[in-house]
Design a protein around this motif. Structure first.
Motif, short mmCIF file in Angstrom:
data_model
loop_
_atom_site.label_atom_id
_atom_site.label_comp_id
_atom_site.label_asym_id
_atom_site.label_seq_id
_atom_site.Cartn_x
_atom_site.Cartn_y
_atom_site.Cartn_z
N ALA A 75 -1.62 -74.39 -50.45
CA ALA A 75 -0.17 -74.41 -50.40
C ALA A 75 0.41 -73.03 -50.68
CB ALA A 75 0.39 -75.43 -51.41
N ALA A 76 -0.18 -72.30 -51.63
CA ALA A 76 0.31 -70.95 -51.94
C ALA A 76 0.13 -70.02 -50.74
CB ALA A 76 -0.42 -70.39 -53.16
N SER B 236 2.59 -71.17 -47.95
CA SER B 236 3.97 -70.90 -48.34
C SER B 236 4.28 -69.42 -48.22
CB SER B 236 4.18 -71.38 -49.78
OG SER B 236 5.48 -71.11 -50.21
N CYS B 237 3.38 -68.58 -48.71
CA CYS B 237 3.57 -67.13 -48.63
C CYS B 237 3.68 -66.69 -47.17
CB CYS B 237 2.39 -66.44 -49.31
SG CYS B 237 2.52 -64.65 -49.38
N MET C 240 4.54 -68.50 -44.57
CA MET C 240 5.79 -69.02 -44.02
C MET C 240 6.99 -68.17 -44.41
SD MET C 240 7.84 -72.53 -44.89
CE MET C 240 8.31 -71.83 -46.48
N LEU C 241 7.07 -67.80 -45.68
CA LEU C 241 8.23 -67.02 -46.13
C LEU C 241 8.32 -65.68 -45.42
CD1 LEU C 241 8.03 -67.94 -49.91
CD2 LEU C 241 9.78 -68.69 -48.26
N TYR D 8 9.95 -75.54 -39.89
CA TYR D 8 8.63 -74.89 -39.92
C TYR D 8 7.71 -75.84 -40.68
CZ TYR D 8 5.11 -71.26 -41.00
OH TYR D 8 3.96 -70.52 -41.12
N GLU D 9 6.51 -76.03 -40.17
CA GLU D 9 5.56 -76.92 -40.84
C GLU D 9 4.15 -76.38 -40.65
OE1 GLU D 9 4.15 -81.60 -40.91
OE2 GLU D 9 5.97 -81.04 -39.85
N ASP D 10 3.35 -76.53 -41.67
CA ASP D 10 1.95 -76.13 -41.61
C ASP D 10 1.14 -77.14 -42.40
OD1 ASP D 10 -0.45 -74.79 -41.28
OD2 ASP D 10 0.23 -72.92 -42.17
N CYS E 136 1.45 -60.96 -46.40
CA CYS E 136 1.33 -62.03 -47.39
C CYS E 136 0.50 -61.59 -48.61
CB CYS E 136 0.71 -63.27 -46.75
SG CYS E 136 0.44 -64.61 -47.92
#
Length: 157
Positions: free
Chosen positions: A64-65, A68-69, A71-72, A88-90, A139
């Motif tokens: 998730a980290a 999330s990184c 994605m941001l 946005y989805e992963d 990232c």
């Protein structure tokens, strides 16, 4: 550039027996903004009675980290390029294997992000790939891991 902190807290519950390894692995992660996340060991390593399957395990948190990184940074670069995104989805997948010394580690992480672009200016596949490349290169989490990381964006159209 910054210092980050978290609090991880575990304590034995009444009736559990630490010396015989019969204690819950449930614990709590606390963060500076006040968020508290239940944590536990991953299913499959210990008997179900010793874990909280509804909690986040460290392996899931790592995925998730990383996602999330990525994605941001992707969202920031897409906005800077003049694109609009509505969602946005992963669903990242990590593989745990044993290294040469026999120690377990997350050897690979595969991300398959999907961004839904909207508006008059839509990026082509090459532009989307470029945005993902920039996001991956920027990232902080990806730059901190030795796991092989693959980004396989889902591109429509």
């Amino acid at each position: 550039m910054g210092t980050y902190t978290a609090n991880v807290r575990w304590e034995i519950s009444e009736g559990e027996d630490f010396p015989t390894n019969k204690y819950s692995r449930a614990h709590v992660w606390s963060f500076d903004g006040g968020a508290k996340v239940p944590g536990s060991a991953a299913p499959g390593y210990l008997p179900a009675a010793l874990i909280d399957e509804s909690a986040v395990d460290p392996e899931e948190a790592l995925l998730a980290a990383a996602a999330s990184c990525h994605m941001l940074y992707f969202l920031a670069y897409a906005a800077k390029a003049g694109f609009s995104i509505s969602s946005y989805e992963d669903n990242p997948v990590g593989e745990v294997e044993k290294n040469e010394a026999g120690d377990p580690w997350v050897s690979t992480i595969v991300m398959r992000p999907h961004a839904a672009f909207t508006g008059e200016t839509l990026p082509g596949a090459e532009e989307i790939e470029h945005l993902h490349h920039k996001a991956h290169k920027s990232c902080i989490i990806a730059n901190s891991l030795k796991s092989a990381m693959t980004i396989e964006p889902i591109i429509e159209g």
